[in-house]
Structure formats: structure tokens, C-alpha cells
Design a protein around this motif. Structure first.
Motif, PDB file in Angstrom:
ATOM      1  N   ILE A 193       0.831  -0.993   0.143  1.00 24.53           N
ATOM      2  CA  ILE A 193       0.134  -0.019   0.016  1.00 24.53           C
ATOM      3  C   ILE A 193       0.914   1.260   0.078  1.00 24.53           C
ATOM      4  CG2 ILE A 193      -1.751   1.157   1.181  1.00 24.53           C
ATOM      5  CD1 ILE A 193      -2.643  -1.542   2.334  1.00 24.53           C
ATOM      6  N   MET A 194       1.916   1.337   0.811  1.00 27.47           N
ATOM      7  CA  MET A 194       2.809   2.360   0.756  1.00 27.47           C
ATOM      8  C   MET A 194       3.396   2.488  -0.395  1.00 27.47           C
ATOM      9  SD  MET A 194       2.501   3.786   3.720  1.00 27.47           S
ATOM     10  CE  MET A 194       4.013   4.973   3.472  1.00 27.47           C
ATOM     11  N   MET A 195       3.959   1.578  -0.869  1.00 30.47           N
ATOM     12  CA  MET A 195       4.462   1.632  -2.384  1.00 30.47           C
ATOM     13  C   MET A 195       3.818   2.242  -3.602  1.00 30.47           C
ATOM     14  SD  MET A 195       6.636  -1.809  -2.897  1.00 30.47           S
ATOM     15  CE  MET A 195       7.257  -1.479  -4.436  1.00 30.47           C
ATOM     16  N   VAL A 196       2.285   1.832  -3.593  1.00 34.21           N
ATOM     17  CA  VAL A 196       1.316   2.331  -4.338  1.00 34.21           C
ATOM     18  C   VAL A 196       0.915   3.944  -4.232  1.00 34.21           C
ATOM     19  CG1 VAL A 196      -1.111   2.379  -5.047  1.00 34.21           C
ATOM     20  CG2 VAL A 196       0.048   0.300  -4.662  1.00 34.21           C
ATOM     21  N   LEU A 197       0.870   4.116  -2.849  1.00 38.72           N
ATOM     22  CA  LEU A 197       0.853   5.686  -2.370  1.00 38.72           C
ATOM     23  C   LEU A 197       1.894   6.405  -2.889  1.00 38.72           C
ATOM     24  CD1 LEU A 197      -0.962   5.389   1.149  1.00 38.72           C
ATOM     25  CD2 LEU A 197      -1.897   5.930  -1.147  1.00 38.72           C
ATOM     26  N   LEU A 198       3.332   5.944  -2.788  1.00 36.79           N
ATOM     27  CA  LEU A 198       4.519   6.449  -2.953  1.00 36.79           C
ATOM     28  C   LEU A 198       4.526   6.718  -4.358  1.00 36.79           C
ATOM     29  CD1 LEU A 198       7.350   7.853  -2.337  1.00 36.79           C
ATOM     30  CD2 LEU A 198       8.265   5.707  -2.523  1.00 36.79           C
ATOM     31  N   GLY A 199       4.217   5.777  -5.404  1.00 27.19           N
ATOM     32  CA  GLY A 199       4.076   5.737  -6.906  1.00 27.19           C
ATOM     33  C   GLY A 199       3.046   6.798  -7.262  1.00 27.19           C
ATOM     34  N   ILE A 200       1.760   7.105  -6.637  1.00 21.91           N
ATOM     35  CA  ILE A 200       1.073   8.023  -6.892  1.00 21.91           C
ATOM     36  C   ILE A 200       1.456   9.318  -6.789  1.00 21.91           C
ATOM     37  CG2 ILE A 200      -1.332   8.859  -6.569  1.00 21.91           C
ATOM     38  CD1 ILE A 200      -2.202   6.049  -5.938  1.00 21.91           C
ATOM     39  N   ALA A 201       1.967   9.558  -5.493  1.00 19.85           N
ATOM     40  CA  ALA A 201       2.790  10.994  -5.174  1.00 19.85           C
ATOM     41  C   ALA A 201       3.744  11.296  -6.225  1.00 19.85           C
ATOM     42  CB  ALA A 201       3.335  10.881  -3.847  1.00 19.85           C
ATOM     43  N   ALA A 202       4.590  10.247  -6.570  1.00 21.11           N
ATOM     44  CA  ALA A 202       5.622  10.429  -7.649  1.00 21.11           C
ATOM     45  C   ALA A 202       5.127  10.961  -9.018  1.00 21.11           C
ATOM     46  CB  ALA A 202       6.741   9.453  -7.773  1.00 21.11           C
ATOM     47  N   MET A 203       4.207  10.367  -9.293  1.00 18.36           N
ATOM     48  CA  MET A 203       3.480  10.547 -10.578  1.00 18.36           C
ATOM     49  C   MET A 203       2.654  11.857 -10.638  1.00 18.36           C
ATOM     50  SD  MET A 203       1.835   6.905 -11.963  1.00 18.36           S
ATOM     51  CE  MET A 203       0.894   6.464 -10.734  1.00 18.36           C
ATOM     52  N   ILE A 204       2.101  12.432  -9.613  1.00 16.67           N
ATOM     53  CA  ILE A 204       1.477  13.426  -9.453  1.00 16.67           C
ATOM     54  C   ILE A 204       2.781  14.675  -9.447  1.00 16.67           C
ATOM     55  CG2 ILE A 204       0.303  15.325  -7.975  1.00 16.67           C
ATOM     56  CD1 ILE A 204      -1.253  12.876  -6.887  1.00 16.67           C
ATOM     57  N   GLY A 205       3.711  14.353  -8.731  1.00 20.72           N
ATOM     58  CA  GLY A 205       5.078  15.361  -8.765  1.00 20.72           C
ATOM     59  C   GLY A 205       5.387  15.575 -10.230  1.00 20.72           C
ATOM     60  N   GLY A 206       5.592  14.541 -10.899  1.00 21.09           N
ATOM     61  CA  GLY A 206       6.129  14.347 -12.304  1.00 21.09           C
ATOM     62  C   GLY A 206       5.448  15.154 -13.027  1.00 21.09           C
TER      63      GLY A 206
END
Length: 79
Positions: A5-18
């Protein structure tokens, strides 16, 4: 499962930032360098292109983290 779950949330945050960096490459320049210059100044073309590339890499890394997180969650469910 919590790690997935943390990996998915980190991935979503990185995509939003990107995506933000890809759409507004000048914003980072204004925050980091723009205040040092008097008058009206703009970032170089090379700076803008490098920021866009950085945003693209952040989106790619975020997508990878999200997919891997989903895989971890699915493996935890199946065991």
C-alpha cells in the motif's frame, strides 16, 4: 501488505509530482534561482528541457512503484 500500500501511495505521489514538473518546469526555477536575479529573467531552454525530462522520469518511476505495490498486495492476498 502494508508495504504494498505504501509503494502504491509513493508511486501515485511521484506521478503527481512528475506531472506537475512536466507542466510547470519554470516554477522550480522561480523558487530556486529566480529570486537571485534582478528584473525580468527567464530560465534557459536547457534548464526547461532538463526539468521536463526529470518530470518524465518521476512519472515513470511512480508508475513502476505503483505496479510493484499492486503486485505485492496481490501476492499477500493470494498467500
Amino acid at each position: 501488505m502494508a508495504g504494498g500500500i505504501m509503494m502504491v501511495l509513493l508511486g501515485i505521489a511521484a506521478m503527481i509530482g512528475g506531472v506537475y514538473v512536466r507542466r510547470n518546469p519554470e516554477a522550480g526555477w522561480r523558487m530556486n534561482e529566480g529570486w537571485k536575479v534582478r528584473g525580468d529573467s527567464e530560465p534557459s531552454r536547457a534548464y526547461i528541457e532538463s526539468r521536463k525530462f526529470t518530470g518524465l522520469m518521476a512519472v515513470a518511476a511512480g508508475a513502476l512503484f505503483a505496479v510493484l505495490g499492486i503486485v505485492v498486495i496481490l501476492r499477500a492476498i493470494n498467500t
